[in-house]
Each structure stands twice: as structure tokens, then as C-alpha cells.
Design a protein around this motif. Structure first.
Motif, PDB file in Angstrom:
ATOM      1  N   ALA A  95       1.068 -20.242  -0.221  1.00  8.26           N
ATOM      2  CA  ALA A  95       1.257 -20.866  -1.525  1.00  8.26           C
ATOM      3  C   ALA A  95       0.062 -21.727  -1.905  1.00  8.26           C
ATOM      4  O   ALA A  95      -0.365 -21.753  -3.065  1.00  8.26           O
ATOM      5  N   VAL A  96      -0.500 -22.435  -0.925  1.00 10.31           N
ATOM      6  CA  VAL A  96      -1.664 -23.279  -1.192  1.00 10.31           C
ATOM      7  C   VAL A  96      -2.857 -22.430  -1.627  1.00 10.31           C
ATOM      8  O   VAL A  96      -3.632 -22.832  -2.511  1.00 10.31           O
ATOM      9  N   ILE A  97      -3.016 -21.256  -1.053  1.00  9.54           N
ATOM     10  CA  ILE A  97      -4.091 -20.351  -1.462  1.00  9.54           C
ATOM     11  C   ILE A  97      -3.922 -19.969  -2.933  1.00  9.54           C
ATOM     12  O   ILE A  97      -4.897 -19.926  -3.700  1.00  9.54           O
ATOM     13  N   ALA A  98      -2.667 -19.697  -3.339  1.00  4.44           N
ATOM     14  CA  ALA A  98      -2.412 -19.368  -4.742  1.00  4.44           C
ATOM     15  C   ALA A  98      -2.772 -20.526  -5.660  1.00  4.44           C
ATOM     16  O   ALA A  98      -3.328 -20.322  -6.753  1.00  4.44           O
ATOM     17  N   ALA A 142      -1.759 -19.163  -9.216  1.00 10.44           N
ATOM     18  CA  ALA A 142      -0.451 -19.602  -9.693  1.00 10.44           C
ATOM     19  C   ALA A 142      -0.448 -19.798 -11.202  1.00 10.44           C
ATOM     20  O   ALA A 142       0.577 -19.602 -11.866  1.00 10.44           O
ATOM     21  N   GLN A 143      -1.589 -20.215 -11.758  1.00  9.07           N
ATOM     22  CA  GLN A 143      -1.677 -20.372 -13.213  1.00  9.07           C
ATOM     23  C   GLN A 143      -1.807 -19.024 -13.911  1.00  9.07           C
ATOM     24  O   GLN A 143      -1.362 -18.850 -15.044  1.00  9.07           O
ATOM     25  N   ALA A 144      -2.421 -18.063 -13.219  1.00  8.35           N
ATOM     26  CA  ALA A 144      -2.593 -16.745 -13.814  1.00  8.35           C
ATOM     27  C   ALA A 144      -1.268 -15.997 -13.933  1.00  8.35           C
ATOM     28  O   ALA A 144      -1.031 -15.292 -14.909  1.00  8.35           O
ATOM     29  N   HIS A 145      -0.401 -16.150 -12.931  1.00  2.00           N
ATOM     30  CA  HIS A 145       0.913 -15.498 -12.975  1.00  2.00           C
ATOM     31  C   HIS A 145       1.907 -16.352 -12.197  1.00  2.00           C
ATOM     32  O   HIS A 145       1.634 -16.752 -11.063  1.00  2.00           O
ATOM     33  N   PRO A 146       3.078 -16.626 -12.750  1.00  4.55           N
ATOM     34  CA  PRO A 146       4.030 -17.540 -12.092  1.00  4.55           C
ATOM     35  C   PRO A 146       4.561 -17.022 -10.759  1.00  4.55           C
ATOM     36  O   PRO A 146       5.001 -17.810  -9.918  1.00  4.55           O
ATOM     37  N   LEU A 147       4.531 -15.703 -10.551  1.00  6.44           N
ATOM     38  CA  LEU A 147       5.048 -15.165  -9.301  1.00  6.44           C
ATOM     39  C   LEU A 147       3.997 -15.079  -8.203  1.00  6.44           C
ATOM     40  O   LEU A 147       4.317 -14.717  -7.068  1.00  6.44           O
TER      41      LEU A 147
END
Length: 334
Positions: free
Chosen positions: A104-107, A113-118
Motif C-alpha cells: 500500500a505504501v508503494i501505491a 493511489a491517486q491515479a486509481h482508487p483500487l
């Protein structure tokens, strides 16, 4: 004298009722108030569109996730305490929580995470599954629970180091704050997209763990006795590791890092059972669901300056004194 079965059924029924009532209370907790007429109108398919969105699109997935995540953490803790024969065991002992959090931290670090919520939950699940591979590799030659604990420490340390590196190299203070906020754990602003992502992971993980309840009972007699009773220790280890990694990975993916639930719940419920691992699994799942739902209600009721108190912070604050009290009280019964 009553038999153990009715007592167990009473405990399960009481915990299930508590979890359900707390989930319903979660639906009604928040700044927006609902009257009975408004709730009836919404359930009938009508009602004010804004109130309908708040109840069904914001609060309902949050309440359901509280049950799912809490149940998985409680179940994972009970299974690991039974398998490792260690009352201090919880999902983080195998490093699963750390490597899921690292995904999750990598995202967050790379802006996915901002590019796609999933992107965040998907990478968290992927991190948990990838963390399973070196764990099995490091422990494949031995059947002792100690080898799994040592391998889990190695995997968890690696995941923690990756998280620390991301915080150290964060491109700006806002990125570091976003990472830290997620690591503290919360169910705020979760949607049904998160629910449907976590549900299959938690369902698969819980099924694998509950399937091995009797094998865990056999292990209480020792590994040699378990083999005599027909338990394949290697296969059991693979199923338990996969169940914890998939289930807890899915939970952490949507909630962030939430500690102490998997540690505290089995300790609180063990005196109410016959202390066999199989008798503790389902009560721990229901107890974890109830505990996390109650904690999620509390974070919305505790007044704070800006945003609500983080769920992981509250479970840690509550968990430490409860655990220490229970440790002193039950120290001779492990």
C-alpha cells in the motif's frame, strides 16, 4: 451439569448478536442523523437522495468492512496462537501485515493511489501474497513452528524497512503524511469497491483457517502425536500460511494497519471456552468483528480538532492495558 456444546453455542450466539447490533449502531453513528421514518423510506427504495447516499454508500460499506476486517484479524490471531502454541502470536508475527502495508505504501509513494482508487488495496493484497513466497522458502525444510516465527520476523523486518525507506525518501511532507495516515488504520471514506475487493480475500482466508480446526486440536498433543493421528504438518502449514496471508492481506488492504485485535480477542474469549484451538476460532472471528465495530463507533464519537481519531491508534491504546491485565490474570493458564 450442562455439556460444553450448549455453552459454546450460547457464546457464539451472544457474540454474533453483539456484532450485529454494533454494525447497526455503526450505521446510525455520525454527524448526519436519521429518523425512523427516513430509514424506512430509504429501505423502501426512496427517501432523500443525500441521506440515502450517506446511509447506503458511506456508512453501510464501513459497517460491513468493520465486521469483515475485525473478524479476519480475530480469527487469524486465534489460529496462529493455536498453531504456534504461543499466546503472543498474531498475524503480524508472520510479517503479513508489514508486507501488505508495504504494498500500500508503494501505491501511495508513486502516486498510484491517486491515479486509481483500487491501486492501493490491490497492491496491498499483492504484497501479502508476495510476502508468502519467501516465508515458505525460508521455512520449507523444517516443520517446527519456531522456523515460521523466525521466517516471519525476517519477512516482517524487510517490510518494515521498506516502509521506513519510503518515509525517509518521501518526495514531500504531504506524501509522508499520507503514508503515515494510512499506516495508522481507518475505515473512513471506504466504499463498496473496497468491500468487494476485501470480501473474496477474507472469505478464502477464513475458509482455509476454519478448515484446519481439528488439526490444530491434534497439535496440542505435540507434533509426533499429531502425525500419529494423520495430520500432514507440511500441508497444514501451507494452508495456514496461505489463509493468513490472503485473509489478513485483504483486510489490511482496505483498513490500513490495525494492531492488537488478533492478539487481544483470543485472550479475552479463551476463558469462556474449553481452551482448545478449534473451540476458539469462530468466537474469535465474531469477537474481532464486534470489537472493531465498537472501536470504529468510538473513533467517530471521540471529539478531535480536525479529523476523527485513527482506528489503529485507538485499538492500540485500548489493547495494551487490556492485554497486560489479562496476561497477569491468566499467566498460569497458558
Amino acid at each position: 451439569m450442562s455439556s460444553p456444546l450448549p455453552k459454546r453455542l450460547i457464546l457464539i450466539a451472544a457474540l454474533a448478536a453483539a456484532a450485529l447490533l454494533l454494525a447497526l449502531a455503526s450505521l446510525l453513528t455520525g454527524p448526519t442523523r436519521f429518523g425512523s421514518g427516513e430509514i424506512a423510506a430509504i429501505l423502501a427504495g426512496g427517501g432523500d437522495p443525500v441521506l440515502r447516499a450517506v446511509l447506503l454508500e458511506l456508512r453501510l460499506p464501513r459497517a460491513l468492512l468493520g465486521l469483515l476486517v475485525g473478524g479476519m484479524l480475530g480469527l487469524g490471531g486465534a489460529v496462529l496462537q493455536g498453531y504456534l502454541r504461543n499466546p503472543l502470536a498474531e498475524p503480524s508475527v508472520l510479517g503479513t501485515s508489514n508486507v501488505a502495508a508495504l504494498g500500500a505504501v508503494i501505491a501511495l509513494y508513486f502516486g498510484l493511489a491517486q491515479a486509481h482508487p483500487l491501486a492501493l488495496p490491490l497492491l496491498a493484497v499483492a504484497g501479502a501474497l508476495l510476502g508468502l513466497a519467501p516465508l515458505l522458502l525460508l521455512a520449507r525444510r523444517a516443520e517446527s513452528p519456531l522456523s515460521l516465527i523466525l521466517a516471519g520476523i525476517a519477512v516482517g523486518t524487510l517490510g518494515g524497512a521498506g516502509i521506513s525507506l519510503a518515509l525517509n525518501l518521501a518526495p514531500n511532507p504531504f506524501a509522508a503524511m499520507e503514508i503515515m495516515s494510512w499506516l495508522m488504520g481507518s475505515l473512513e471514506d471506504r466504499s463498496f469497491e473496497h468491500f468487494w475487493l476485501a470480501l473474496p480475500c477474507i472469505a478464502i482466508g477464513a475458509t482455509l483457517l476454519l478448515w484446519n480446526a481439528r488439526a490444530l486440536d491434534a497439535l496440542t498433543l505435540g507434533e509426533d502425536a499429531a502425525r500419529t493421528l494423520g495430520v500432514d504438518l507440511r500441508a497444514l502449514r501451507w494452508r495456514l500460511l496461505a489463509g493468513v496471508a490472503i485473509g489478513v492481506g485483504g483486510a489490511v488492504a482496505v483498513s490500513g494497519a490495525i494492531g492488537f485485535v488478533g492478539l487481544i480477542v483470543p485472550h479475552l474469549l479463551r476463558p469462556l471456552t474449553d481452551r482448545s484451538p478449534s473451540a476458539l476460532l469462530l468466537p474469535s472471528a465474531l469477537g474481532g468483528a464486534a470489537l472493531l465495530s465498537a472501536a470504529d463507533i468510538a473513533v467517530r464519537l471521540i471529539p478531535t480538532a480536525d479529523s476523527e481519531l485513527r482506528l489503529g491508534v485507538l485499538t492500540s491504546l485500548l489493547g495494551v492495558p487490556v492485554f497486560l491485565y489479562h496476561l497477569v490474570r491468566e499467566r498460569r493458564l497458558w
